[in-house]
Scaffold this motif. Structure first.
Motif, mmCIF file in Angstrom:
data_model
loop_
_atom_site.group_PDB
_atom_site.id
_atom_site.type_symbol
_atom_site.label_atom_id
_atom_site.label_comp_id
_atom_site.label_asym_id
_atom_site.label_seq_id
_atom_site.Cartn_x
_atom_site.Cartn_y
_atom_site.Cartn_z
ATOM 1 N N ALA A 368 8.492 -4.230 -14.155
ATOM 2 C CA ALA A 368 8.595 -5.704 -14.177
ATOM 3 C C ALA A 368 9.470 -6.128 -15.352
ATOM 4 O O ALA A 368 10.377 -6.961 -15.206
ATOM 5 C CB ALA A 368 7.198 -6.312 -14.298
ATOM 6 N N GLU A 369 9.243 -5.480 -16.475
ATOM 7 C CA GLU A 369 10.004 -5.843 -17.683
ATOM 8 C C GLU A 369 11.468 -5.431 -17.515
ATOM 9 O O GLU A 369 12.391 -6.192 -17.830
ATOM 10 C CB GLU A 369 9.330 -5.147 -18.885
ATOM 11 C CG GLU A 369 9.930 -5.437 -20.240
ATOM 12 C CD GLU A 369 10.995 -4.422 -20.622
ATOM 13 O OE1 GLU A 369 12.064 -4.873 -21.063
ATOM 14 O OE2 GLU A 369 10.779 -3.200 -20.465
ATOM 15 N N VAL A 370 11.688 -4.221 -16.977
ATOM 16 C CA VAL A 370 13.066 -3.733 -16.774
ATOM 17 C C VAL A 370 13.810 -4.689 -15.846
ATOM 18 O O VAL A 370 14.947 -5.090 -16.114
ATOM 19 C CB VAL A 370 13.051 -2.301 -16.172
ATOM 20 C CG1 VAL A 370 14.457 -1.869 -15.777
ATOM 21 C CG2 VAL A 370 12.457 -1.314 -17.149
ATOM 22 N N ARG A 429 11.356 -9.446 -5.947
ATOM 23 C CA ARG A 429 9.899 -9.390 -5.887
ATOM 24 C C ARG A 429 9.399 -7.972 -6.173
ATOM 25 O O ARG A 429 10.019 -6.995 -5.762
ATOM 26 C CB ARG A 429 9.405 -9.768 -4.484
ATOM 27 C CG ARG A 429 9.723 -11.183 -4.094
ATOM 28 C CD ARG A 429 8.761 -12.164 -4.785
ATOM 29 N NE ARG A 429 9.112 -13.537 -4.499
ATOM 30 C CZ ARG A 429 9.944 -14.274 -5.238
ATOM 31 N NH1 ARG A 429 10.510 -13.755 -6.312
ATOM 32 N NH2 ARG A 429 10.206 -15.517 -4.906
ATOM 33 N N GLY A 430 8.235 -7.904 -6.849
ATOM 34 C CA GLY A 430 7.582 -6.607 -7.057
ATOM 35 C C GLY A 430 6.299 -6.565 -6.253
ATOM 36 O O GLY A 430 5.620 -7.579 -6.097
ATOM 37 N N GLN A 431 5.988 -5.406 -5.689
ATOM 38 C CA GLN A 431 4.730 -5.241 -4.931
ATOM 39 C C GLN A 431 4.110 -3.914 -5.320
ATOM 40 O O GLN A 431 4.840 -2.974 -5.677
ATOM 41 C CB GLN A 431 5.020 -5.091 -3.448
ATOM 42 C CG GLN A 431 5.326 -6.328 -2.677
ATOM 43 C CD GLN A 431 5.685 -5.891 -1.254
ATOM 44 O OE1 GLN A 431 4.861 -5.306 -0.571
ATOM 45 N NE2 GLN A 431 6.915 -6.132 -0.859
ATOM 46 N N ASP A 436 2.738 3.582 -4.007
ATOM 47 C CA ASP A 436 4.061 3.256 -4.551
ATOM 48 C C ASP A 436 4.101 1.887 -5.215
ATOM 49 O O ASP A 436 3.216 1.063 -5.016
ATOM 50 C CB ASP A 436 5.093 3.178 -3.403
ATOM 51 C CG ASP A 436 5.154 4.436 -2.602
ATOM 52 O OD1 ASP A 436 5.297 5.510 -3.211
ATOM 53 O OD2 ASP A 436 5.053 4.355 -1.361
ATOM 54 N N VAL A 437 5.195 1.685 -5.947
ATOM 55 C CA VAL A 437 5.552 0.321 -6.318
ATOM 56 C C VAL A 437 6.858 0.030 -5.589
ATOM 57 O O VAL A 437 7.667 0.939 -5.372
ATOM 58 C CB VAL A 437 5.749 0.163 -7.841
ATOM 59 C CG1 VAL A 437 4.444 0.397 -8.569
ATOM 60 C CG2 VAL A 437 6.822 1.081 -8.356
ATOM 61 N N ILE A 438 7.016 -1.238 -5.215
ATOM 62 C CA ILE A 438 8.207 -1.600 -4.430
ATOM 63 C C ILE A 438 8.892 -2.788 -5.093
ATOM 64 O O ILE A 438 8.225 -3.733 -5.518
ATOM 65 C CB ILE A 438 7.808 -1.970 -2.983
ATOM 66 C CG1 ILE A 438 7.155 -0.760 -2.306
ATOM 67 C CG2 ILE A 438 9.021 -2.448 -2.175
ATOM 68 C CD1 ILE A 438 6.546 -1.041 -0.963
#
Ligand code: ADP
Length: 537
Positions: A368-370, A429-431, A436-438
């Motif tokens: 998220a920060e990146v 968007r992040g999920q 996983d993270v997407i």
């Protein structure tokens, strides 16, 4: 030792059927009780004269149990009773295994000896007319020798057939056999892979209906030019003809075929063997080379022409520029130099991926920060774009190579900006899923046709539309993204609708998976190259 069958009492042989019947017939003729045939397996030498071991022979028995047969065969091979010189049978007496006489004849014809036949009978049976009278004896030997030769020929053909089947089965090239009525009679596994047809679906079908052969311009192949028809008509092999076949799923396959006629004994061509080599890959790589040259030259020419144009204008001695114009021109030169730099960076990057892979330096990163940092940097350069970022608050840390993931995000944002109108927003968007993270980058631009959606992740692939022609790009960004994401054990994909926009997503595994594909190559100035690339986005 091969025992082709045991006895008439126990089991019926399969491959030795004819021979078995001939042996039974001969035994009845000499009024014997049983018989044994010893045949050399390798068909070499003068039959069984030099046979010293049961390992080298096939034993065929009639009227004997398997075990008795083996014992008698062993006894006969050891027996050194000399053969009478006038061709009469050698007679041995064995009272333990067989309570009578064993009359042995050498079997052979003008072409050589094929083996020995041993008839077992009661005491005195070796004086039967079949043994004593030369003409009858010769007829007996002739009949049995012919049966042995036939049996050997059948075995040889069977062996050849097996070899042929395994060649067809394991051949990397497609092989189709086609009869004179142009119907498919054989279709090997390589052909199944190439065309997605299964053998049982195509057997007996008209070959044209299944493979829909076309010439390399894509025109249906008339009979006059069909290599199969030509091979059957002329009886000659038609070699290396390039055609296009249509696979079951509608995909075209570029092939090079060789059609060879199979002739009947009277010389008449009766069928055809079609060898089909898939040359799609080699044609693709040739096309890729051409694309490479045209894309790169076009992409290099444009910024070079702009730089040269501005530089020579600025260098004119007769002109005086105010500070604002000067800054404007120099800024344009700087931007075009950045573009060149970016292209060269991508080319180097892509060739390294192609040559050997990517080395990842993974650390724990907060995606998220990146992402926010990348978007901040991006916005500094594209101030007029509305880019929103939303990540859930509990977004887990992942093990990843920060620089490379930034590269992926940069490329996706760059494309979203390039391929959507200026006033349209871009959403990032992040999920989080179980494994996983997407991260998704969504625009409301022109979209990508379905058939292009897989292809755009390959090298130098650009959608052929007016927008792509207007925008610059070498078709390398998504290829690089895919390589980076996959080297992390993740996946990249696109959902897009024409005219509605595109959403590019990539996933990274939540836990570091030790088995994640990771290929190493050395690259001492890779970081430097990447940094140059970054600053130019
Ligand atoms: P480049 O943008 O340099 O041509 P890429 O590999 O990044 O190369 O993209 C390949 C092609 O995919 C582009 O040329 C474009 O046709 C298409 N494409 C990529 N991203 C988008 C997008 N967001 N919207 C529409 N088309 C896109």
């Amino acid at each position: 030792m091969a025992i082709l069958w045991s006895t008439g009492v126990t089991e019926q042989p399969r491959s030795g059927d004819t021979l078995y019947r001939a042996l039974g017939h001969a035994t009845a003729l000499v009024e014997g009780g049983a018989a044994l045939l010893l045949l050399r397996d390798d068909g070499q030498g003068d039959g069984t004269a030099d046979i010293r071991s049961l390992e080298d022979v096939s034993v065929i028995g009639w009227g004997l149990e398997r075990e008795t047969m083996q014992h008698i065969a062993a006894f006969l091979l050891e027996d050194r009773t000399p053969e009478p010189l006038d061709g009469r049978p050698r007679v041995a007496v064995n009272t333990d295994l067989w309570g009578g006489e064993i009359a042995t004849l050498r079997l052979g014809d003008l072409a050589g000896t094929v083996g020995q036949v041993h008839f077992l009978g009661q005491k005195g049976f070796s004086t039967r007319r079949q043994f004593v009278e030369p003409r009858r004896r010769q007829a007996l030997i002739g009949e049995l020798t012919a049966a042995v030769r036939l049996h050997q020929e059948v075995a040889r053909l069977r062996q050849e057939n097996r070899q042929l089947s395994s060649i067809l089965h394991f051949s990397g090239d497609g092989i189709v056999t086609i009869d004179a009525a142009l119907r498919i009679t054989g279709f090997n596994p390589a052909m199944e892979t190439m065309t997605a047809w299964r053998q049982h679906e195509v057997l007996g079908r008209f070959y044209h209906d299944v493979l829909l052969p076309r010439d390399i311009q894509g025109n249906p192949l008339g009979y006059d030019h069909d290599p199969v028809v030509l091979a059957i008509e002329t009886g000659k092999a038609i070699t290396d003809r390039q055609l296009i076949l249509l696979a079951r799923d509608g995909q075209t396959v570029d092939v090079s075929v060789t059609a060879a006629a199979v002739r009947a004994p009277n010389g008449q061509p009766v069928s055809c063997v079609l060898n089909v080599r898939d040359i799609t890959r080699s044609r693709e790589s040739e096309e890729l080379r051409n694309t490479f040259v045209s894309v790169v030259s076009h992409e290099l020419q444009t910024p070079i022409a702009i730089i040269k144009g501005y530089a020579s204008t600025l260098a004119r001695e007769d002109a005086h520029w105010d500070a604002a114009t000067l800054r404007d021109r120099l800024k344009a030169i700087e931007e075009e130099s950045d573009r060149l730099n970016h292209l060269l960076g991508n080319l180097l990057y892509a060739s390294r991926i192609h040559a050997g892979g990517l080395k990842m330096e993974r650390t724990e990163i907060d995606l998220a920060e990146v992402t926010r940092a990348v978007v901040r940097r991006f916005k500094a350069r594209s101030q007029d774009r509305d880019i929103t970022v939303r990540f859930p608050s509990n977004f887990p840390l992942v093990m990843a190579d920060r620089d490379r993931i930034e590269e992926v995000l940069m490329n996706l944002l760059d494309n979203a900006v390039k391929y959507s109108p200026r006033n349209q927003p871009i959403r990032v968007r992040g999920q989080v899923t179980e494994d996983d993270v997407i991260v998704s980058v969504t625009d409301t631009g022109q979209g990508i046709p379905l058939r292009e959606q897989e292809r755009i992740f390959e090298r130098f692939q650009r959608v052929d539309n007016s927008m792509a022609r207007r925008t610059q790009g070498a078709g390398l960004g998504l290829y690089i993204c895919k390589a980076i994401v996959e080297a992390h054990g993740g996946r990249i994909w696109v959902k897009s609708e024409l005219g509605q926009g595109s959403s590019f997503s990539f996933s990274l595994p939540r836990e570091e998976k030790p088995q994640a594909p990771m290929v190493i190559f050395g690259g001492h100035n890779e970081r430097q190259e990447r940094q140059q690339h970054e600053t130019s986005i």
